[in-house]
Design a protein around this motif. Structure first.
Motif, short mmCIF file in Angstrom:
data_model
loop_
_atom_site.label_atom_id
_atom_site.label_comp_id
_atom_site.label_asym_id
_atom_site.label_seq_id
_atom_site.Cartn_x
_atom_site.Cartn_y
_atom_site.Cartn_z
N TYR A 15 0.75 -1.15 -0.07
CA TYR A 15 -0.06 -0.01 -0.08
C TYR A 15 0.91 1.32 0.02
CZ TYR A 15 -4.23 -2.65 1.08
OH TYR A 15 -5.38 -3.56 1.01
N TYR A 69 0.49 5.67 0.41
CA TYR A 69 -0.60 6.49 1.14
C TYR A 69 -0.19 7.84 1.02
CZ TYR A 69 -0.73 2.07 4.14
OH TYR A 69 -0.77 0.80 4.47
N TYR A 92 -5.31 6.21 0.09
CA TYR A 92 -4.17 5.12 -0.34
C TYR A 92 -4.59 4.66 -1.38
CZ TYR A 92 -7.86 1.88 1.44
OH TYR A 92 -8.91 1.10 1.61
N ASN A 146 4.42 1.29 2.95
CA ASN A 146 4.70 0.25 3.80
C ASN A 146 5.67 -0.56 3.44
OD1 ASN A 146 2.96 -1.11 2.13
ND2 ASN A 146 2.26 -2.55 3.69
N TYR A 147 6.83 -0.76 4.01
CA TYR A 147 7.78 -1.23 3.62
C TYR A 147 7.90 -3.01 3.96
CZ TYR A 147 10.39 -0.29 8.08
OH TYR A 147 10.55 -0.37 9.26
N SER A 153 6.14 -7.67 9.28
CA SER A 153 4.87 -8.27 9.94
C SER A 153 4.25 -7.25 10.72
CB SER A 153 5.08 -9.25 10.85
OG SER A 153 6.00 -9.14 11.80
N GLN A 154 4.93 -6.01 11.07
CA GLN A 154 4.57 -4.96 11.96
C GLN A 154 3.89 -3.74 11.30
OE1 GLN A 154 4.54 -6.23 14.64
NE2 GLN A 154 6.00 -7.76 14.43
N GLY A 155 3.88 -3.68 9.91
CA GLY A 155 3.23 -2.66 9.32
C GLY A 155 3.71 -1.26 9.42
N ASN A 156 5.31 -1.25 9.54
CA ASN A 156 5.67 0.23 9.51
C ASN A 156 5.66 0.66 8.35
OD1 ASN A 156 6.11 -0.69 12.24
ND2 ASN A 156 8.37 -1.14 11.94
N LEU A 157 5.75 2.03 8.50
CA LEU A 157 5.44 2.92 7.23
C LEU A 157 6.80 3.79 7.32
CD1 LEU A 157 1.92 4.52 7.38
CD2 LEU A 157 2.68 2.43 6.33
N PHE A 210 7.97 7.52 5.73
CA PHE A 210 7.28 8.77 5.07
C PHE A 210 8.28 9.48 3.99
CE2 PHE A 210 3.04 9.07 7.49
CZ PHE A 210 3.30 8.06 8.36
#
Lengths: 112, 114
Positions: free
Chosen positions: A31, A33, A48, A92-93, A96-100, A102
């Motif tokens: 994704y 955003y 997104y 989102n890179y 499993s933790q969905g870190n973004l 920016f």
């Protein structure tokens, strides 16, 4: 490493279209955003796009995704003074933790 | 608006003093994040949490520690504040790591270290 780049400033006249550009590096991002930050406030998710899409339209907002060039853009039609804000592109890179990650943000100034 | 509050909203402190910032959510979201925002750098992830007592480092974790003893609170501690930690700190929450992973942001804490 992963990086998201965007131009720092954009100035447009009220009623014109604004186009904010972003490039990203992680081709596995699922994704991408666009967040908006008004002065003195936190970030709000504007829209997104899923990585298997080329375009997404939501009222005055159009997001275009060029996966080959890893280029994302946000077009705001009929830009209003209330659109003046900082716009952040994010990806989102994975993991499993969905870190973004920016970008540094593009400050949009809308002149009457 | 997602129920996220940050306290304090503004703080001025001196170099070498400990500082704790609090993020409180009423959404029962599993994931919580601390970012700092600096001119020319955008938002950078400091630490994040993926559950009670489960935390991990982000991009700029040096000089910071976190704790999450219950779902609703995520604390960020500067053990000995330095002037380079002058910044605006944002907390964010997310219901899941997969899917759209929409992150909701708090209003921010402006910290000045003299």
């Amino acid at each position: 490493g992963e990086d998201v780049e965007q131009s720092l400033f954009l100035s447009v006249r009220e009623g014109d279209s604004s186009v904010i550009n972003c490039t990203y590096t992680d081709s596995s991002s699922t994704y991408l955003y666009w967040y908006k930050q008004e002065p003195g406030a936190g970030l709000q998710l504007l829209t997104y796009i899923f990585s298997n899409m080329d375009m997404k339209q939501d009222q005055r907002l159009t997001v275009l995704l060029n996966k080959k060039d890893k280029h994302l853009s946000l077009r705001i039609a009929d830009t209003q003074t209330g659109d003046s804000a900082i716009y952040f592109c994010a990806e989102n890179y994975g993991g499993s933790q969905g870190n973004l990650i920016f970008g540094k943000g593009t400050k949009l100034s809308v002149k009457p | 608006d997602a129920g996220i509050t940050q306290s304090p909203r503004h703080k001025v402190t001196e170099t070498g003093t400990p500082v704790t910032l609090r993020c409180h959510q009423t959404e029962n979201h599993r994931y919580m994040y601390w970012y700092r925002q600096d001119p020319g750098h955008g938002l950078r992830l400091i630490h994040y949490s993926y559950g009670v007592k489960d935390t991990d480092k982000g991009e700029v974790s040096d000089g910071y520690s976190v704790s999450r003893s219950k779902t609703e609170d995520f604390l960020l501690t500067l053990e000995s504040a330095t002037s380079s930690q002058t910044s605006v700190y944002f907390c964010a929450i997310s219901e899941s790591a997969g899917g759209t992973n929409e992150q909701f942001f708090g209003p921010g804490t402006r910290l000045t270290v003299l």
